[in-house]
Design a protein around this motif. Structure first.
Motif, PDB file in Angstrom:
ATOM      1  N   UNK A   1       0.839  -1.187   0.000  1.00  0.00           N
ATOM      2  CA  UNK A   1       0.000   0.000   0.000  1.00  0.00           C
ATOM      3  C   UNK A   1       0.876   1.239   0.000  1.00  0.00           C
ATOM      4  N   UNK A   2       0.242   2.377  -0.219  1.00  0.00           N
ATOM      5  CA  UNK A   2       0.898   3.672  -0.066  1.00  0.00           C
ATOM      6  C   UNK A   2       0.005   4.534   0.816  1.00  0.00           C
ATOM      7  N   UNK A   3       0.570   5.086   1.888  1.00  0.00           N
ATOM      8  CA  UNK A   3      -0.194   5.920   2.808  1.00  0.00           C
ATOM      9  C   UNK A   3       0.500   7.266   2.931  1.00  0.00           C
ATOM     10  N   UNK A   4      -0.296   8.301   3.196  1.00  0.00           N
ATOM     11  CA  UNK A   4       0.265   9.635   3.335  1.00  0.00           C
ATOM     12  C   UNK A   4       0.519   9.973   4.804  1.00  0.00           C
ATOM     13  N   UNK A   5       1.613  10.706   5.034  1.00  0.00           N
ATOM     14  CA  UNK A   5       1.949  11.214   6.354  1.00  0.00           C
ATOM     15  C   UNK A   5       2.459  12.630   6.154  1.00  0.00           C
ATOM     16  N   UNK A   6       1.549  13.600   6.318  1.00  0.00           N
ATOM     17  CA  UNK A   6       1.912  14.976   5.997  1.00  0.00           C
ATOM     18  C   UNK A   6       2.165  15.100   4.499  1.00  0.00           C
TER      19      UNK A   6
ATOM     20  N   UNK B   1      -1.232  -7.803   7.723  1.00  0.00           N
ATOM     21  CA  UNK B   1      -2.031  -6.585   7.560  1.00  0.00           C
ATOM     22  C   UNK B   1      -1.169  -5.420   7.085  1.00  0.00           C
ATOM     23  N   UNK B   2       0.048  -5.715   6.636  1.00  0.00           N
ATOM     24  CA  UNK B   2       0.967  -4.653   6.230  1.00  0.00           C
ATOM     25  C   UNK B   2       1.805  -4.186   7.402  1.00  0.00           C
ATOM     26  N   UNK B   3       2.790  -3.310   7.139  1.00  0.00           N
ATOM     27  CA  UNK B   3       3.733  -2.929   8.187  1.00  0.00           C
ATOM     28  C   UNK B   3       3.686  -1.459   8.557  1.00  0.00           C
ATOM     29  N   UNK B   4       2.801  -0.675   7.954  1.00  0.00           N
ATOM     30  CA  UNK B   4       2.714   0.735   8.334  1.00  0.00           C
ATOM     31  C   UNK B   4       1.261   1.144   8.537  1.00  0.00           C
ATOM     32  N   UNK B   5       1.079   2.196   9.338  1.00  0.00           N
ATOM     33  CA  UNK B   5      -0.226   2.814   9.541  1.00  0.00           C
ATOM     34  C   UNK B   5       0.015   4.285   9.848  1.00  0.00           C
ATOM     35  N   UNK B   6      -0.860   5.178   9.386  1.00  0.00           N
ATOM     36  CA  UNK B   6      -0.668   6.602   9.652  1.00  0.00           C
ATOM     37  C   UNK B   6      -0.653   6.897  11.153  1.00  0.00           C
ATOM     38  N   UNK B   7       0.252   7.768  11.564  1.00  0.00           N
ATOM     39  CA  UNK B   7       0.319   8.203  12.951  1.00  0.00           C
ATOM     40  C   UNK B   7      -0.015   9.675  13.062  1.00  0.00           C
ATOM     41  N   UNK B   8       0.161  10.267  14.214  1.00  0.00           N
ATOM     42  CA  UNK B   8      -0.140  11.699  14.380  1.00  0.00           C
ATOM     43  C   UNK B   8       0.965  12.581  13.802  1.00  0.00           C
ATOM     44  N   UNK B   9       0.571  13.764  13.313  1.00  0.00           N
ATOM     45  CA  UNK B   9       1.506  14.840  12.949  1.00  0.00           C
ATOM     46  C   UNK B   9       2.632  14.392  12.029  1.00  0.00           C
ATOM     47  N   UNK B  10       2.266  13.824  10.874  1.00  0.00           N
ATOM     48  CA  UNK B  10       3.272  13.494   9.870  1.00  0.00           C
ATOM     49  C   UNK B  10       4.170  12.333  10.226  1.00  0.00           C
ATOM     50  N   UNK B  11       3.678  11.411  11.054  1.00  0.00           N
ATOM     51  CA  UNK B  11       4.454  10.224  11.414  1.00  0.00           C
ATOM     52  C   UNK B  11       3.700   8.976  10.969  1.00  0.00           C
ATOM     53  N   UNK B  12       4.383   7.843  11.028  1.00  0.00           N
ATOM     54  CA  UNK B  12       3.733   6.561  10.789  1.00  0.00           C
ATOM     55  C   UNK B  12       4.152   5.585  11.874  1.00  0.00           C
ATOM     56  N   UNK B  13       3.293   4.597  12.073  1.00  0.00           N
ATOM     57  CA  UNK B  13       3.637   3.463  12.913  1.00  0.00           C
ATOM     58  C   UNK B  13       4.229   2.383  12.011  1.00  0.00           C
ATOM     59  N   UNK B  14       5.330   1.793  12.439  1.00  0.00           N
ATOM     60  CA  UNK B  14       6.014   0.774  11.654  1.00  0.00           C
ATOM     61  C   UNK B  14       6.105  -0.502  12.471  1.00  0.00           C
ATOM     62  N   UNK B  15       5.722  -1.589  11.855  1.00  0.00           N
ATOM     63  CA  UNK B  15       5.826  -2.897  12.488  1.00  0.00           C
ATOM     64  C   UNK B  15       7.243  -3.424  12.211  1.00  0.00           C
TER      65      UNK B  15
ATOM     66  N   UNK C   1      -7.107   9.993  15.346  1.00  0.00           N
ATOM     67  CA  UNK C   1      -6.125  10.881  15.966  1.00  0.00           C
ATOM     68  C   UNK C   1      -4.710  10.334  15.886  1.00  0.00           C
ATOM     69  N   UNK C   2      -4.530   9.233  15.173  1.00  0.00           N
ATOM     70  CA  UNK C   2      -3.193   8.690  14.963  1.00  0.00           C
ATOM     71  C   UNK C   2      -2.750   7.628  15.936  1.00  0.00           C
ATOM     72  N   UNK C   3      -3.556   7.280  16.956  1.00  0.00           N
ATOM     73  CA  UNK C   3      -3.165   6.213  17.871  1.00  0.00           C
ATOM     74  C   UNK C   3      -3.095   4.883  17.112  1.00  0.00           C
TER      75      UNK C   3
END
Length: 379
Positions: free
Chosen positions: A113-118, A153-167, A203-205
């Protein structure tokens, strides 16, 4: 139904020509919602009846070739490259019809996938890479893992304020990362055996799924709050689908769009025995319910079936990334991957454009995601 044709330019980065025809559009309403009293264990439920195969009578309206939706959307569709090694990302600019080819700088192995972060776009694949203005940063190299089954389920998810969560792997953990620099923020959270990153809240949690299928929201202090006993697909900005069954083993699909409310979308399985899937409108109340014969757009705020789009969907790529149907930004329409290419629709099922199938793509789904970040080099 007349189809607007988007003839893909022979060279990447060239303008795409759009041809459309005139007509009127219409809508089809279905049963209005019924509401049951909310309790602590049984949230408010809206029941929506979806009539399979009933399509509104629609015809494309005349629009300017450079604006298929007749107004600016800033929408970008991120696509898997049609050929070559997995070292690039394609970004189709909906308002202008221009296809941009973006060099990732590394061979990501495969695409998820491709997700945006900021202003950045993060490509989730064998490696995790963020790109912006022509520059690429490797966020995670995959830890030597070689299969998608390592992160179903993939290794990234959008986080708060231009960040991502990485597995991460070895050890199994989730980290918050500044994608502009690749810098880790804070202390990583350990994942129990069998657990995985499973999306994020509005909210990015971060959201994680346990080995038994239970889904939890991870709070800033690392504590976890149960979200649902089981979700059908990863959580998108706090929105998710689940299946509930009664004592007769009759199962229905529910969409969680508003907190504390579950909207019934009809049987969990269609007449051909295929499980229905859901894609959420990120900035509205619409959901796209995908079955074996097409897509139904439902407004969960009113319980009305807003459109029915019949056609053979593209089921290539990884099933866990969700259906190849995405709502575009600015509430202008949706993009659907079919067996012969990509089709743009407005939110009432009117075709406004089509990109022909290019064939021979790299491993991964045709559509990686949508957004509005312009990540190609500034002229």
């Amino acid at each position: 139904m007349p189809v607007g044709l988007l003839a893909l330019g022979a060279l990447l980065g060239s303008a795409v020509t759009l041809v459309v025809t005139g007509g009127d559009s219409g809508t089809t309403a279905v049963t209005a919602p019924t509401t049951s009293p909310a309790t602590a264990t049984n949230p408010t439920t809206n029941a929506t009846t979806i009539a399979e195969g009933t399509a509104p009578v629609t015809e494309p309206v005349s629009v300017a070739p450079s604006l298929p939706f007749d107004r600016p959307s800033r929408a970008v569709v991120y696509l898997t490259p049609s050929s070559g090694a997995p070292t690039k990302l394609l970004a189709y600019e909906v308002d202008t019809g221009v296809m941009h080819e973006i060099d990732l700088g590394v061979d990501v192995g495969w695409y998820v996938r491709a997700v945006e972060a900021g202003p950045q776009v993060v490509v989730d694949g064998g490696q995790v890479v963020s790109v912006h203005d022509g520059a690429a940063v490797v966020v995670d190299d995959g830890g030597g893992r070689s299969g998608f089954s390592d992160a179903p389920a993939g290794r990234v998810a959008p986080g708060p304020a231009g960040t991502v969560w990485v597995r991460r792997f070895d050890p199994d953990e989730v980290e918050q990362v500044d994608v502009a620099t690749g810098t880790t923020l804070g202390v990583p959270w350990a994942l129990p055996r069998g657990s995985d990153l499973f999306g994020s809240m509005g909210d990015g949690r971060a959201v994680v799924r346990a080995g038994d299928g239970s889904v939890y929201v991870v709070e800033p202090d690392g504590s976890r709050t149960l979200l649902t006993a089981g979700a059908e697909s990863p959580v998108e900005a706090g929105r998710f689908a689940e299946v509930r069954c009664n004592e007769l083993q009759q199962c229905s699909l529910f969409a969680h769009v508003s907190s504390g409310q579950a909207d019934e979308l009809g049987p969990a399985v269609d007449d051909n025995g295929q499980r229905r899937a859901v894609r959420f409108q990120p900035d509205g109340t619409l959901v796209a319910v995908v079955d074996s014969t097409g897509v139904t757009i439902v407004d969960t705020a009113t319980g009305v079936q807003q459109a029915r789009i019949d056609g053979q969907l593209d089921v290539s790529g990884f099933a866990t990334t969700g259906p190849q149907v995405y709502f575009l930004p600015s509430k202008v329409g949706i993009v659907v991957a079919t067996v012969d290419g990509l089709t743009l629709y407005d939110l009432y099922g009117t075709v406004v454009g089509h990109i022909g199938q290019q064939g021979g793509g790299a491993p991964g789904p045709a559509i990686l995601g949508v957004g509005s970040a312009h990540v190609w080099p500034t002229p």
